[in-house]
Motif scaffolding. Structure first.
Motif, PDB file in Angstrom:
ATOM      1  N   ASP A 138     107.273  59.706  26.496  1.00 56.90           N
ATOM      2  CA  ASP A 138     106.190  60.034  27.475  1.00 56.90           C
ATOM      3  C   ASP A 138     105.358  61.244  27.482  1.00 56.90           C
ATOM      4  OD1 ASP A 138     105.075  59.557  30.246  1.00 56.90           O
ATOM      5  OD2 ASP A 138     106.757  60.460  31.137  1.00 56.90           O
ATOM      6  N   GLN A 139     106.094  62.373  26.952  1.00 57.34           N
ATOM      7  CA  GLN A 139     105.273  63.709  26.785  1.00 57.34           C
ATOM      8  C   GLN A 139     104.407  63.413  25.606  1.00 57.34           C
ATOM      9  OE1 GLN A 139     105.493  66.427  28.240  1.00 57.34           O
ATOM     10  NE2 GLN A 139     107.102  65.759  29.724  1.00 57.34           N
ATOM     11  N   ALA A 140     104.568  62.639  24.674  1.00 61.55           N
ATOM     12  CA  ALA A 140     103.617  62.630  23.494  1.00 61.55           C
ATOM     13  C   ALA A 140     102.407  61.697  24.106  1.00 61.55           C
ATOM     14  CB  ALA A 140     104.267  61.609  22.406  1.00 61.55           C
ATOM     15  N   VAL A 141     102.730  60.922  24.907  1.00 59.32           N
ATOM     16  CA  VAL A 141     101.329  60.048  25.486  1.00 59.32           C
ATOM     17  C   VAL A 141     100.794  60.823  26.369  1.00 59.32           C
ATOM     18  CG1 VAL A 141     101.102  58.103  26.909  1.00 59.32           C
ATOM     19  CG2 VAL A 141     102.799  57.696  25.289  1.00 59.32           C
ATOM     20  N   ARG A 142     101.329  61.800  27.059  1.00 58.37           N
ATOM     21  CA  ARG A 142     100.508  62.622  28.011  1.00 58.37           C
ATOM     22  C   ARG A 142      99.673  63.684  27.136  1.00 58.37           C
ATOM     23  NH1 ARG A 142     104.484  63.584  33.468  1.00 58.37           N
ATOM     24  NH2 ARG A 142     104.889  61.653  33.506  1.00 58.37           N
ATOM     25  N   LEU A 143     100.345  64.244  26.180  1.00 61.98           N
ATOM     26  CA  LEU A 143      99.471  65.247  25.452  1.00 61.98           C
ATOM     27  C   LEU A 143      98.186  64.504  24.670  1.00 61.98           C
ATOM     28  CD1 LEU A 143     102.324  67.012  23.450  1.00 61.98           C
ATOM     29  CD2 LEU A 143     100.950  68.054  25.078  1.00 61.98           C
ATOM     30  N   LEU A 144      98.465  63.254  24.304  1.00 63.54           N
ATOM     31  CA  LEU A 144      97.074  62.855  24.070  1.00 63.54           C
ATOM     32  C   LEU A 144      96.245  62.337  24.989  1.00 63.54           C
ATOM     33  CD1 LEU A 144      98.657  60.075  21.496  1.00 63.54           C
ATOM     34  CD2 LEU A 144      97.400  62.136  20.888  1.00 63.54           C
ATOM     35  N   ALA A 145      96.799  61.902  26.223  1.00 65.19           N
ATOM     36  CA  ALA A 145      95.922  61.651  27.409  1.00 65.19           C
ATOM     37  C   ALA A 145      95.027  62.640  28.072  1.00 65.19           C
ATOM     38  CB  ALA A 145      96.758  61.060  28.493  1.00 65.19           C
ATOM     39  N   GLU A 146      95.673  63.999  27.765  1.00 63.06           N
ATOM     40  CA  GLU A 146      95.180  65.254  28.083  1.00 63.06           C
ATOM     41  C   GLU A 146      94.224  65.754  27.124  1.00 63.06           C
ATOM     42  OE1 GLU A 146      95.419  66.168  31.313  1.00 63.06           O
ATOM     43  OE2 GLU A 146      96.988  64.932  31.779  1.00 63.06           O
ATOM     44  N   GLY A 147      94.150  65.100  25.904  1.00 63.98           N
ATOM     45  CA  GLY A 147      93.426  65.858  24.672  1.00 63.98           C
ATOM     46  C   GLY A 147      93.960  67.138  24.054  1.00 63.98           C
ATOM     47  N   ARG A 148      95.362  67.145  24.375  1.00 61.46           N
ATOM     48  CA  ARG A 148      95.933  68.376  23.717  1.00 61.46           C
ATOM     49  C   ARG A 148      96.311  68.230  22.437  1.00 61.46           C
ATOM     50  NH1 ARG A 148      95.954  71.716  27.917  1.00 61.46           N
ATOM     51  NH2 ARG A 148      96.209  70.701  29.913  1.00 61.46           N
ATOM     52  N   ALA A 149      96.242  67.075  21.917  1.00 66.60           N
ATOM     53  CA  ALA A 149      96.630  66.738  20.175  1.00 66.60           C
ATOM     54  C   ALA A 149      95.818  65.599  19.763  1.00 66.60           C
ATOM     55  CB  ALA A 149      98.033  66.436  20.242  1.00 66.60           C
ATOM     56  N   GLU A 150      95.474  65.738  18.382  1.00 68.68           N
ATOM     57  CA  GLU A 150      94.941  64.348  17.846  1.00 68.68           C
ATOM     58  C   GLU A 150      95.804  63.462  17.649  1.00 68.68           C
ATOM     59  OE1 GLU A 150      91.679  64.913  17.265  1.00 68.68           O
ATOM     60  OE2 GLU A 150      91.616  67.000  17.766  1.00 68.68           O
ATOM     61  N   ARG A 151      96.869  63.882  17.325  1.00 72.12           N
ATOM     62  CA  ARG A 151      97.864  62.561  17.159  1.00 72.12           C
ATOM     63  C   ARG A 151      99.184  63.240  17.505  1.00 72.12           C
ATOM     64  NH1 ARG A 151      94.449  63.092  13.348  1.00 72.12           N
ATOM     65  NH2 ARG A 151      95.603  64.934  12.762  1.00 72.12           N
ATOM     66  N   VAL A 152     100.304  62.522  17.730  1.00 71.68           N
ATOM     67  CA  VAL A 152     101.682  63.082  17.781  1.00 71.68           C
ATOM     68  C   VAL A 152     102.644  62.529  17.355  1.00 71.68           C
ATOM     69  CG1 VAL A 152     103.260  64.007  19.782  1.00 71.68           C
ATOM     70  CG2 VAL A 152     100.960  63.919  20.214  1.00 71.68           C
ATOM     71  N   VAL A 153     103.613  63.323  16.544  1.00 78.27           N
ATOM     72  CA  VAL A 153     104.809  62.794  15.997  1.00 78.27           C
ATOM     73  C   VAL A 153     105.739  62.927  17.070  1.00 78.27           C
ATOM     74  CG1 VAL A 153     106.336  63.020  14.118  1.00 78.27           C
ATOM     75  CG2 VAL A 153     103.732  63.316  13.364  1.00 78.27           C
ATOM     76  N   ALA A 154     106.361  61.803  17.401  1.00 81.37           N
ATOM     77  CA  ALA A 154     107.425  61.752  18.479  1.00 81.37           C
ATOM     78  C   ALA A 154     108.811  61.077  18.352  1.00 81.37           C
ATOM     79  CB  ALA A 154     106.734  61.348  19.863  1.00 81.37           C
ATOM     80  N   GLY A 155     109.694  61.265  18.904  1.00 82.11           N
ATOM     81  CA  GLY A 155     110.834  60.402  18.685  1.00 82.11           C
ATOM     82  C   GLY A 155     112.305  61.427  18.962  1.00 82.11           C
ATOM     83  N   SER A 156     113.388  61.119  18.584  1.00 82.67           N
ATOM     84  CA  SER A 156     114.544  61.935  18.927  1.00 82.67           C
ATOM     85  C   SER A 156     115.377  61.791  17.760  1.00 82.67           C
ATOM     86  CB  SER A 156     115.216  61.421  20.362  1.00 82.67           C
ATOM     87  OG  SER A 156     115.510  59.878  20.205  1.00 82.67           O
ATOM     88  N   ALA A 157     116.499  62.675  17.997  1.00 80.44           N
ATOM     89  CA  ALA A 157     117.558  62.837  16.872  1.00 80.44           C
ATOM     90  C   ALA A 157     118.737  63.254  17.306  1.00 80.44           C
ATOM     91  CB  ALA A 157     116.951  63.966  15.705  1.00 80.44           C
ATOM     92  N   GLU A 158     119.908  62.688  16.740  1.00 82.52           N
ATOM     93  CA  GLU A 158     121.245  63.466  16.782  1.00 82.52           C
ATOM     94  C   GLU A 158     121.776  63.475  15.366  1.00 82.52           C
ATOM     95  OE1 GLU A 158     123.188  64.643  19.065  1.00 82.52           O
ATOM     96  OE2 GLU A 158     122.368  63.545  20.491  1.00 82.52           O
TER      97      GLU A 158
END
Lengths: 453, 357
Positions: free
Chosen positions: B170-190
């Motif tokens: 969700d945060q990655a999609v928002r960063l793109l929607a707001e024009g705050r990044a060209e691309r976003v690498v997103a995910g999660s880890a444990e």
């Protein structure tokens, strides 16, 4: 988001409530008075045993009665950072003149920034495991040590459900990251309100790390001072209630400031050292996002940790953007310590208070400004000033930078409803009306340059 | 505003390093083997889990800049390397740069506690390993990945328990929607660790088998994507069930997400639950039974195959959808619940046939 939400025009976002916990005071009134007085909150740390450390000084929150401040969250089952976040959120709600029911009737967002989350709980678990072994791990420990606990504590305390909640662990820039997330959510209609900011509690783990790196000052934190030697770790919380301008005006709320915009970037260079060009780029991103020209900025609330490298790099970045006419640049960590994930949130609150009450909080503990930090740091005594736009910096380990711009709310179309008629104590400055921001000088009240060798 | 599309993904999982072993394992519905955990403080000699086989940080990443690096950071950095090496080596770096959004539960609890242990047991309390200090910032995994690949965009570490993967998306999609990044690498880890095993077993019972790993996706704006879209993120919506009323609140979250995506529950091709332990997971399954037929519920692999993967679960759910063969245009949905209260739902349109992965 839905097509309808996406189609809506961006909304103006204003700050109408502040909750602060810090070594210099709890609650926005105490915090304001301390900033104005230049009070320094350094003292012996007692939340963990500092025996054997080179110094046991830091900035601890005192007089925090969790049971009295919290209505639903049970302190005995909750870590200190979560207690701070929940209490500061309630303070911000009260300060905004709102109640839980108002929040529940509207979709909201809760984002709390932190460096350590509930690492203090992991410290206790470590001691316990060393003493009693695996019996130390109880069923409640997983949830109690989860970083997400901070934002969830706010949600639980206020009994919310139609709310998106997350904790941002972007180290010492996390407070500004959280404010940015809330700003975007409210601005674009995904949320009607946001409770955002940061919280951290003093803990052995982080204290030992900074001490091992030799970054802890023996007596006081002295940002931008020629003789600065390091930071002092601190704790606290800063929570901000954001809502739309329309909502705030409709309910006659007092508006501290408008959130004008923000910038985020990453140096992608070094795990612990900041990079000048990248910090400058982040400042430019924030100014551009806020549609603010450098000459319109009246004050910079710096990251200003008091470590040799941070301060030199940060000021160089500021001068790269602002040139020789950099606005006054203050480091409130001299007063409240480095409150980690709360730092830029408390910095944002200090920035809003500067705008609202017309004064610039000083850089305390100051003796002589480092020639490498050639800006007016407003040494030791606050000065009255007409503050319209403030830049609030947050820089973190990992090269994570976040810069937020706050501005005085110009009540366009509501000229008779200024801030000064709402019973607040500050009447010390006149409204500058709607002159162009660019025509405002930086004022001449402070001994500009006196400490610049 | 355009939506965001996933144009690449990769993983480090108990099936091995890279996307292919995970995709094959999930498609085959075969659980990865259990193996012995690392030798570390509080480790039990007979403890096993679904570990990334043979994973050692410095072997996986090389010696440069990795001294003292914790396992969580290593898993994340290898995943980002695999993602960017195989899919996007030639991507231009725009002014805003590539962002990183990583979901975590609590960083490396093992690393934090061992650091404190060293402080408590050393001759002096500052006798901790300097090389471990960068790990003490919980954003180490996200920022180290950025450093290794010069990713200069926003760099967010988000913690929301088992919702972490979904909220990172969700945060990655928002960063793109707001024009705050060209691309976003997103995910999660444990990461698997002895400490995490004790914490998890104390909370959810000793029978639970732990898993670990990391999945990262590359997100680009739909209208400017340079990669071939594998999935479009139609909606993400999350809420909190503070009193444990997961059924009611998750149902509301799913219905809201579907409405925001503009699709009916009947048109969902596959629904993948997060399989939380305990009552949160049981109520989540009930919601799926109420909303979706048995075929929809069984079309994609269950992330239970991987063991209890906590914060990594949400990203593994995306991997389960991206791995599953079918016609392009399928609507798919993931839900997540956390025993501490958060619940959420993401709706995607799958634009790949799932085979070519």
């Amino acid at each position: 988001m839905s097509a309808a939400e996406a189609a809506a025009a961006p909304r103006r976002v204003v700050l109408t409530g502040c909750g602060a916990l810090s070594s210099v005071g709890n609650g926005v009134a105490e915090f304001t008075a301390a900033l104005r007085a230049g009070r320094v909150g350094t003292g012996p740390i007692t939340v963990f045993d500092t025996t054997g450390f080179p110094s046991g000084r830091g900035h601890q929150v005192h007089g925090f009665d969790a049971a009295a401040r919290l209505h639903r969250v049970r302190p005995e089952h909750t870590g200190r950072a979560t207690q701070f976040a929940a209490a500061a959120a309630r303070m911000a709600l009260d300060d905004a003149g709102l109640d839980e029911a108002w929040l529940r009737e509207r979709r909201g967002t809760v984002v709390v920034g932190t460096t350590d989350g509930e690492v203090g709980e992991l410290d206790l678990l470590t001691e316990s495991a060393l003493t009693i072994g695996l019996g130390a791990f109880t069923g409640a420990a997983l949830g109690g040590t989860a970083t997400g606990s901070l934002a969830l504590g706010v949600v639980r305390e206020l009994a919310l459900t139609n709310v998106e909640s997350s904790t941002i662990a972007t180290a010492c820039a996390a407070g500004n990251y959280a404010i940015g997330a809330g700003f975007d959510a409210v601005r674009n209609g995904r949320a009607e309100w946001a409770l955002v900011g940061g919280a951290d509690a003093l803990n052995r783990k982080t204290f030992a790390g900074f001490a091992r790196l030799g970054l802890i000052a023996p007596d006081e934190c002295r940002p931008f001072d020629a003789d600065r030697v390091g930071l002092l770790t601190g704790e606290g919380a800063g929570l901000l209630l954001l809502e739309t301008e329309e909502s705030a005006l409709a309910r006659g709320a007092h508006i501290y400031a408008e959130v004008l915009g923000y910038g985020l970037n990453c140096d992608a260079a070094h795990p612990t050292a900041p990079e000048e060009n990248s910090v400058a780029r982040c400042i430019r991103l924030a100014l551009e996002n806020a549609s603010v020209k450098p000459e319109e900025v009246d004050l910079i609330s710096a990251h200003g940790t008091g470590t040799p490298t941070n301060d030199t790099t940060e000021i160089a970045a500021i001068r790269q953007v602002y040139g020789d006419e950099a606005p006054r640049t203050v480091g409130i960590k001299a007063m409240i310590g480095h409150t980690m994930g709360a730092a830029s949130a408390l910095g944002a609150i200090a920035s809003a208070l500067a705008i609202r009450h017309g004064f610039i909080p000083p850089t305390a503990n100051h003796r002589s400004t480092d020639p490498e930090c050639a800006v007016d740091v407003v040494p030791n005594e606050s000065v009255p000033a007409d503050v319209r736009i403030v830049q609030n910096n947050g820089l973190a380990f990992g090269g994570n930078n976040a810069v937020v711009l706050l501005g005085r709310h110009e009540d366009r179309g509501h000229e008779d409803r200024g801030h000064e008629d709402r019973g607040h104590e500050d009447r010390g400055h006149r409204s500058r009306g709607h002159e162009s921001r660019a025509h405002q000088g930086h004022g001449n009240e402070s001994p500009r340059g006196e400490y610049v060798r | 505003m355009s939506t965001a599309v996933i144009t690449a993904w990769s993983a480090v999982s108990p099936y091995g390093t890279g996307r292919a072993p995970l995709a094959a394992g999930l498609r085959g519905r075969v659980a990865p083997p259990e193996s012995a955990g690392p030798e570390e403080w509080t480790a039990q000699p007979d403890a096993t889990a679904r570990l990334v086989p043979g994973f050692e940080v410095r072997e996986a990443l090389g010696k440069a800049g990795t001294r003292g690096m914790d396992r969580l950071t290593g898993l994340t950095a290898v995943t980002v390397r695999e993602l960017l090496t195989h899919e996007t080596a030639a991507l231009p770096e725009g002014d805003l740069g590539t962002g990183v959004v990583l979901g975590t539960a609590a960083g490396s609890a093992q690393g934090f506690m061992e650091f404190t242990k060293a402080s408590l047991e050393g001759d002096r309390p500052i006798d901790v390993m300097p090389s471990k200090v960068p790990n003490m910032a919980m954003n180490r995994a996200a920022s180290a990945s950025a450093i290794r690949h010069a990713l200069k965009g926003p760099n967010t570490t988000v913690a929301a328990g088992r919702l972490s993967g979904l909220i990172a998306l969700d945060q990655a999609v928002r960063l793109l929607a707001e024009g705050r990044a060209e691309r976003v690498v997103a995910g999660s880890a444990e990461e698997y660790s002895a400490i995490r095993a004790h914490l998890t077993h104390a909370a959810h019972g000793d029978a639970l088998v732990l898993g670990e790993g990391c999945v990262m996706v590359l997100l680009e704006p739909g209208d400017t994507a340079t990669g071939r879209p594998l999935a479009e993120v139609l909606a993400v919506h999350h809420r909190v069930a503070p009193q444990g009323e997961f059924t009611e609140v998750l149902t509301a979250a799913v219905r809201t997400a579907l409405a925001q995506a503009g699709v009916e529950a009947e048109s969902v091709w596959a629904a993948v639950p997060g399989e939380a332990p305990g009552v949160a997971g049981a109520q989540e399954r009930q919601v799926h039974e109420d909303l979706f037929g048995p075929q929809v519920r069984s079309r994609a692999a269950s992330v239970a195959l991987l063991g209890e993967t906590a914060a990594a679960t949400g990203a593994y759910q995306l991997a389960a959808l991206l791995s599953e063969p079918g016609a392009p245009g399928r609507i798919a949905l993931v839900t997540a619940t956390d025993p501490d209260g958060p619940v959420g739902c993401a709706v995607l349109r799958l634009m790949t046939d799932g085979e070519s992965t």
